[in-house]
Design a protein around this motif. Structure first.
Motif, PDB file in Angstrom:
ATOM      1  N   LYS A   1       0.832  -1.201   0.000  1.00 57.07           N
ATOM      2  CA  LYS A   1       0.000   0.000   0.000  1.00 57.07           C
ATOM      3  C   LYS A   1       0.867   1.251   0.000  1.00 57.07           C
ATOM      4  CE  LYS A   1      -3.736  -1.793   2.857  1.00 57.07           C
ATOM      5  NZ  LYS A   1      -4.408  -1.617   4.160  1.00 57.07           N
TER       6      LYS A   1
ATOM      7  N   VAL B   1       0.215   5.862  -0.023  1.00 48.24           N
ATOM      8  CA  VAL B   1      -0.779   6.929  -0.027  1.00 48.24           C
ATOM      9  C   VAL B   1      -0.260   8.135  -0.806  1.00 48.24           C
ATOM     10  CG1 VAL B   1      -0.025   8.001   2.151  1.00 48.24           C
ATOM     11  CG2 VAL B   1      -2.380   8.321   1.390  1.00 48.24           C
TER      12      VAL B   1
ATOM     13  N   SER C   1      -4.012  13.858  -1.862  1.00 49.81           N
ATOM     14  CA  SER C   1      -5.424  13.511  -2.030  1.00 49.81           C
ATOM     15  C   SER C   1      -5.912  12.606  -0.905  1.00 49.81           C
ATOM     16  CB  SER C   1      -5.614  12.795  -3.374  1.00 49.81           C
ATOM     17  OG  SER C   1      -4.931  11.551  -3.341  1.00 49.81           O
ATOM     18  N   GLY C   2      -5.007  11.968  -0.199  1.00 48.05           N
ATOM     19  CA  GLY C   2      -5.383  11.021   0.848  1.00 48.05           C
ATOM     20  C   GLY C   2      -5.767   9.656   0.300  1.00 48.05           C
ATOM     21  N   LYS C   3      -5.552   9.471  -0.990  1.00 51.13           N
ATOM     22  CA  LYS C   3      -5.941   8.221  -1.617  1.00 51.13           C
ATOM     23  C   LYS C   3      -4.917   7.109  -1.324  1.00 51.13           C
ATOM     24  CE  LYS C   3      -7.735   6.528  -6.044  1.00 51.13           C
ATOM     25  NZ  LYS C   3      -6.899   5.338  -6.231  1.00 51.13           N
ATOM     26  N   VAL C   4      -5.449   6.023  -0.723  1.00 52.45           N
ATOM     27  CA  VAL C   4      -4.606   4.849  -0.463  1.00 52.45           C
ATOM     28  C   VAL C   4      -4.756   3.904  -1.650  1.00 52.45           C
ATOM     29  CG1 VAL C   4      -4.207   2.868   1.064  1.00 52.45           C
ATOM     30  CG2 VAL C   4      -4.945   5.078   2.026  1.00 52.45           C
ATOM     31  N   SER C   5      -3.642   3.437  -2.170  1.00 49.83           N
ATOM     32  CA  SER C   5      -3.731   2.515  -3.298  1.00 49.83           C
ATOM     33  C   SER C   5      -2.607   1.502  -3.204  1.00 49.83           C
ATOM     34  CB  SER C   5      -3.624   3.275  -4.618  1.00 49.83           C
ATOM     35  OG  SER C   5      -2.364   3.913  -4.677  1.00 49.83           O
TER      36      SER C   5
ATOM     37  N   THR D   1      -8.491   4.412   1.929  1.00 53.30           N
ATOM     38  CA  THR D   1      -8.732   5.831   1.692  1.00 53.30           C
ATOM     39  C   THR D   1      -9.754   6.403   2.673  1.00 53.30           C
ATOM     40  OG1 THR D   1      -8.331   5.405  -0.644  1.00 53.30           O
ATOM     41  CG2 THR D   1      -9.385   7.511  -0.096  1.00 53.30           C
ATOM     42  N   GLU D   2     -10.836   5.620   2.900  1.00 53.86           N
ATOM     43  CA  GLU D   2     -11.959   6.110   3.702  1.00 53.86           C
ATOM     44  C   GLU D   2     -11.596   6.344   5.175  1.00 53.86           C
ATOM     45  OE1 GLU D   2     -12.123   3.584   1.473  1.00 53.86           O
ATOM     46  OE2 GLU D   2     -13.063   4.941  -0.003  1.00 53.86           O
TER      47      GLU D   2
ATOM     48  N   SER E   1      -7.662   9.294   7.240  1.00 53.20           N
ATOM     49  CA  SER E   1      -7.574  10.571   7.958  1.00 53.20           C
ATOM     50  C   SER E   1      -7.954  10.394   9.426  1.00 53.20           C
ATOM     51  CB  SER E   1      -8.444  11.631   7.288  1.00 53.20           C
ATOM     52  OG  SER E   1      -9.768  11.174   7.217  1.00 53.20           O
TER      53      SER E   1
END
Ligand code: NAI
Ligand code: NA
Length: 396
Positions: free
Chosen positions: A166, A168, A172-176, A353-354, A357
């Motif tokens: 993983k 981030v 954007s805070g997007k985890v991928s 992602t959700e 934060s």
């Protein structure tokens, strides 16, 4: 001019002089608040303008009243363009040092080159005579080899097989999920050439050859280990090979300094948001989880807290410097505490992602990142017109 952050990929292309100045002042205040350190009085810091190197320069100057020479590679301000943050940091540092009656001069240029080494040596010769501490804190993606003329580029890749994990995008805070292909060709050799210990050794050899190291002089370079989570891309990847080389170089430097009873150390530091670390995939996610846990536990540290502890509790206690089984100083002890690592590992599995934060300190990461460039710093009026030209008085 109103200066705002402008992002290009991982990097911010603008920086704020007032914010950088405030950062430096905050670090100075922190060091003063911790009281005097019986440390070195004449200090050379290579990589002195940002991150751990800047913190080292500040700790020496304001903890031990040291004269400091800083070497760095930074961009001066030019028509319509801000300087690089390290430039503003160094201008602010020199300003404060001079106000405090402390000697401080800087050399701006490629520390890997013979020319910049020569200039620095001449400056030490003329102004300080000798130095008793040399901090080596360079972080660079490239090195032009001064003997062969080859331009080496370091890479951040796993060795042997593809690493998938993983990461981030902290903007954007997007985890991928990210897959990083293993290194190939001369990637390891090139990375070792840039971030290994050869240049550190060259600096020390050059200083010693001109009798510029005081008896008992110490030199310290910075390394990182980190958890198993990041091992494939960090400690067991190409950069890890460079750190192995750097750590081995400490022993050969110590041998070479036997006649002046000098000593070389590597200090293993904590993972922190710096320009260097934000470019490494996977690390930002790890750092955002780590920050959350360490802040909750009340054991979070930034560069200045780390280096203050390095000096006060490791290097200058009056006793022998405590080291691990491989001879390294450890100030990553709090990061590596088993309870901290267990919590991070648990969050790592959960992170998406959700929820990031909430379960991670994404805000803290972003704030530290913007702070690197002098943005989002408390007490700075970003609405005010900033049109003064900030210069470094005693740049060589
Ligand atoms: P940084 O990017 O904040 O500082 C790098 C410094 O090197 C700056 O002063 C820059 O001007 C200077 N520099 C770069 N190329 C140069 C060149 N060719 N000539 C002269 N100066 C040059 O980096 P940071 O994070 O403070 O890294 C310093 C050391 O600490 C590195 O060895 C890094 O691996 C190590 N470290 C970093 C950790 C982190 O999480 N950031 C953790 C543990 C160790
Ligand atoms: Na540094």
């Amino acid at each position: 001019m109103i200066i705002e952050p402008r992002m290009r990929g991982f990097i911010c292309t603008t920086s704020h002089p007032k914010g950088c100045e405030q950062n430096v002042k905050n670090q100075i205040e922190y060091i003063k608040s911790k009281g005097p350190i019986a440390g070195a009085k004449k200090v050379l810091v290579i990589g002195a303008s940002t991150g751990f190197g800047l913190a080292s320069r500040i700790t020496s100057a304001f903890g031990s009243d040291a004269s400091t020479i800083g070497v760095f590679f930074e961009k001066a301000p030019s028509e319509g363009k801000t300087a690089s943050p390290g430039w503003y940091n160094s201008a602010a540092f020199e300003n404060e040092a001079h106000k405090a009656g402390l000697y401080a001069k800087s050399v701006n240029g490629d520390a890997f080159s013979n020319e910049i080494k020569k200039q620095t040596l001449n400056l030490i010769k003329a102004d300080l005579g000798q130095v008793d501490l040399v901090i080596y804190s360079l972080a660079s993606p490239v090195r032009m080899h001064p003997v062969t003329g080859v331009l080496h580029r370091s890479v951040l890749k796993p060795i042997g097989s593809t690493f998938t994990n993983k990461t981030v995008d902290f903007h954007s805070g997007k985890v991928s999920e990210i897959s990083i292909e293993p290194c190939s060709g001369d990637d390891i050799e090139n990375t070792v050439a840039v971030m290994g210990g050869e240049d550190w050794g060259m600096w020390i050899d050059a200083l010693k050859a001109e009798n510029l190291l005081a008896p008992g002089a110490t030199t310290v370079a910075y390394s990182y280990i980190g958890p198993s989570l990041t091992e494939a891309v960090y400690r067991k990847g190409t950069i890890g090979r460079a750190k192995d080389h750097l750590e081995a170089t400490a022993f050969s430097i110590t041998d070479s300094l036997a006649d002046i009873e000098g000593k070389a150390f590597v200090s293993v530091n904590k993972a922190l948001v710096t320009q260097a670390s934000s470019a490494i995939p996977v690390i930002p996610l790890y750092i955002s989880l780590l920050y959350k846990i360490m802040k909750e536990e009340g054991i979070h540290e930034g560069c200045i807290e780390q280096i203050q502890r390095l000096y006060q509790e490791r290097l200058y206690t009056g006793n022998e410097v405590p080291v691990d089984e491989k001879g390294r100083i450890r100030i990553d002890d709090l990061e590596m505490r088993p309870d901290v690592q267990e919590k991070v590992a648990k969050l790592w599995v959960e992170a998406v992602t959700e929820n990031l934060s909430e379960i991670g300190d994404l805000e803290g990461y972003r704030k530290d990142f913007y702070n690197l460039f002098g943005f989002d710093v408390e007490g700075v009026d970003y609405k005010a017109d900033t049109n003064e030209v900030v210069n470094i008085e005693s740049i060589v």
